[in-house]
Design a protein around this motif. Structure first.
Motif, PDB file in Angstrom:
ATOM      1  N   PHE A 195       0.836  -1.206   0.000  1.00 49.46           N
ATOM      2  CA  PHE A 195       0.000   0.000   0.000  1.00 49.46           C
ATOM      3  C   PHE A 195       0.873   1.260   0.000  1.00 49.46           C
ATOM      4  N   SER A 196       1.985   1.221   0.729  1.00 48.60           N
ATOM      5  CA  SER A 196       2.894   2.372   0.747  1.00 48.60           C
ATOM      6  C   SER A 196       3.496   2.619  -0.626  1.00 48.60           C
ATOM      7  N   GLN A 197       3.835   1.553  -1.327  1.00 52.38           N
ATOM      8  CA  GLN A 197       4.386   1.689  -2.677  1.00 52.38           C
ATOM      9  C   GLN A 197       3.347   2.283  -3.627  1.00 52.38           C
ATOM     10  N   ILE A 198       2.106   1.850  -3.480  1.00 48.66           N
ATOM     11  CA  ILE A 198       1.035   2.386  -4.327  1.00 48.66           C
ATOM     12  C   ILE A 198       0.834   3.873  -4.044  1.00 48.66           C
ATOM     13  N   ALA A 199       0.904   4.251  -2.763  1.00 47.41           N
ATOM     14  CA  ALA A 199       0.713   5.650  -2.384  1.00 47.41           C
ATOM     15  C   ALA A 199       1.770   6.558  -3.013  1.00 47.41           C
ATOM     16  N   LYS A 200       2.942   6.012  -3.271  1.00 50.11           N
ATOM     17  CA  LYS A 200       4.030   6.802  -3.869  1.00 50.11           C
ATOM     18  C   LYS A 200       3.977   6.813  -5.390  1.00 50.11           C
ATOM     19  N   GLY A 201       3.100   6.005  -5.976  1.00 47.83           N
ATOM     20  CA  GLY A 201       3.072   5.874  -7.435  1.00 47.83           C
ATOM     21  C   GLY A 201       2.510   7.112  -8.112  1.00 47.83           C
ATOM     22  N   GLN A 202       3.322   7.815  -8.867  1.00 52.08           N
ATOM     23  CA  GLN A 202       2.875   9.034  -9.534  1.00 52.08           C
ATOM     24  C   GLN A 202       1.896   8.753 -10.670  1.00 52.08           C
ATOM     25  N   ASP A 203       1.939   7.543 -11.207  1.00 53.95           N
ATOM     26  CA  ASP A 203       1.043   7.193 -12.310  1.00 53.95           C
ATOM     27  C   ASP A 203      -0.239   6.511 -11.840  1.00 53.95           C
ATOM     28  N   VAL A 204      -0.392   6.390 -10.539  1.00 58.45           N
ATOM     29  CA  VAL A 204      -1.576   5.745  -9.973  1.00 58.45           C
ATOM     30  C   VAL A 204      -2.688   6.788  -9.828  1.00 58.45           C
ATOM     31  N   PRO A 205      -3.946   6.466 -10.169  1.00 56.68           N
ATOM     32  CA  PRO A 205      -5.053   7.417 -10.003  1.00 56.68           C
ATOM     33  C   PRO A 205      -5.138   7.948  -8.576  1.00 56.68           C
ATOM     34  N   GLU A 206      -5.527   9.204  -8.430  1.00 61.42           N
ATOM     35  CA  GLU A 206      -5.517   9.860  -7.121  1.00 61.42           C
ATOM     36  C   GLU A 206      -6.422   9.162  -6.114  1.00 61.42           C
ATOM     37  N   ARG A 209      -4.618   6.181  -4.854  1.00 61.86           N
ATOM     38  CA  ARG A 209      -3.511   6.551  -3.968  1.00 61.86           C
ATOM     39  C   ARG A 209      -4.039   6.948  -2.591  1.00 61.86           C
ATOM     40  N   GLN A 210      -5.164   7.642  -2.566  1.00 59.30           N
ATOM     41  CA  GLN A 210      -5.744   8.062  -1.291  1.00 59.30           C
ATOM     42  C   GLN A 210      -6.119   6.847  -0.454  1.00 59.30           C
ATOM     43  N   ARG A 211      -6.735   5.865  -1.084  1.00 63.29           N
ATOM     44  CA  ARG A 211      -7.079   4.637  -0.341  1.00 63.29           C
ATOM     45  C   ARG A 211      -5.814   3.936   0.148  1.00 63.29           C
ATOM     46  N   ALA A 212      -4.778   3.946  -0.701  1.00 66.33           N
ATOM     47  CA  ALA A 212      -3.531   3.271  -0.326  1.00 66.33           C
ATOM     48  C   ALA A 212      -2.885   3.950   0.876  1.00 66.33           C
ATOM     49  N   VAL A 213      -2.893   5.276   0.895  1.00 67.97           N
ATOM     50  CA  VAL A 213      -2.340   6.013   2.036  1.00 67.97           C
ATOM     51  C   VAL A 213      -3.098   5.663   3.308  1.00 67.97           C
ATOM     52  N   GLN A 214      -4.414   5.636   3.234  1.00 73.54           N
ATOM     53  CA  GLN A 214      -5.247   5.324   4.394  1.00 73.54           C
ATOM     54  C   GLN A 214      -4.979   3.905   4.886  1.00 73.54           C
ATOM     55  N   MET A 215      -4.916   2.954   3.937  1.00 75.51           N
ATOM     56  CA  MET A 215      -4.699   1.564   4.333  1.00 75.51           C
ATOM     57  C   MET A 215      -3.303   1.374   4.937  1.00 75.51           C
TER      58      MET A 215
END
Length: 246
Positions: A195-206, A209-215
């Motif tokens: 989830f942390s890696q997804i949160a850092k992904g610049q090409d990931v939809p916002e 990324r928000q869900r990934a940061v929360q998780m």
């Protein structure tokens, strides 16, 4: 009487030319008909290839019009009207039209909440060797999403792990499902890292990324820095289930 050098050279050239003419005539008598046949066959094959390319181009144009008509029907909220054209295009010899038709059929089935049939359509694209790999990967992601609740966590992990890596076009969607499968299989540490890696992904939809940061936060990884970098607003849920619900 001895021949002068010039006369000798001229005589030898005449003999050499005569030998070559005899050889050429002999070759023509022996292979001439075969050579003509080979030339005619080559020309026929070349003409056939040009005709096939022309017919294929014409067919592609017709199929493009059919697909557009189907999309117009869907835009007008008439999926039943689009059905026959999509069914025909799903059997097309053109890889792109075939894949687009099956993707569209799968989406229509999803709207009907027929997850099993939708997953089967996406699976057809995922297993189609004629389709470009990125589209096959997307089909695999869509298939797994449609049948996620019926799959064992390890099946999801093994199926999508090759796509759940930074840099892959479908990293966000595949990574999120793999991370949730990690949680369901009791491997919260692996889920938090992913989830942390997804949160850092610049090409990931916002939104993803928000869900990934929360998780990641719920699972014990401080993803605030990643959220700042991605300009994501963080709202920390109280539990993993609450975060998943978002």
């Amino acid at each position: 009487m001895a021949l002068t050098p010039n006369t000798n050279e001229a005589f030898l050239r005449e003999v050499d030319d005569e030998v070559r003419r005899d050889q050429l005539l002999s070759f023509w008598e022996r292979y001439g008909r075969w050579l003509i046949g080979a030339i005619v066959l080559a020309l026929a094959l070349f003409g056939g290839v040009l005709y096939w390319q022309h017919r294929r181009s014409m067919a592609a144009g017709v199929e493009g019009e059919k697909l557009q008509t189907a999309f117009d029907s869907l835009a007008a909220d008439q999926p039943a009207k689009a059905g026959p054209a999509l069914s025909e295009l799903a059997g097309s010899s053109h890889d792109g039209y075939r894949a687009l038709a099956k993707f569209t059929q799968g989406d229509i089935l999803l709207q009907k909440n027929d997850l099993k049939s939708a997953a089967a359509k996406f699976a057809e694209v995922a297993n189609d060797n004629g389709v470009a790999q990125p589209f096959r990967d997307l089909a695999l992601v869509r298939q797994t999403s449609a049948e996620f609740d019926t799959l064992k966590p390890q099946v999801v992990i093994e199926r999508l792990r090759p796509l759940a890596v930074a840099g892959n076009p479908w990293f966000g969607s595949a990574g999120e499902m793999v991370a949730i499968a990690y949680i369901n299989s009791g491997r919260r540490d692996l889920a938090a890292t992913l989830f942390s890696q997804i949160a850092k992904g610049q090409d990931v939809p916002e939104s993803l990324r928000q869900r990934a940061v929360q998780m990641a936060s719920v699972l014990g990884n401080d993803a605030s820095a990643a959220a700042d970098t991605a300009n994501v607003r963080v709202v920390k849920p109280a539990t993993v289930k609450e975060a998943q619900a978002k």
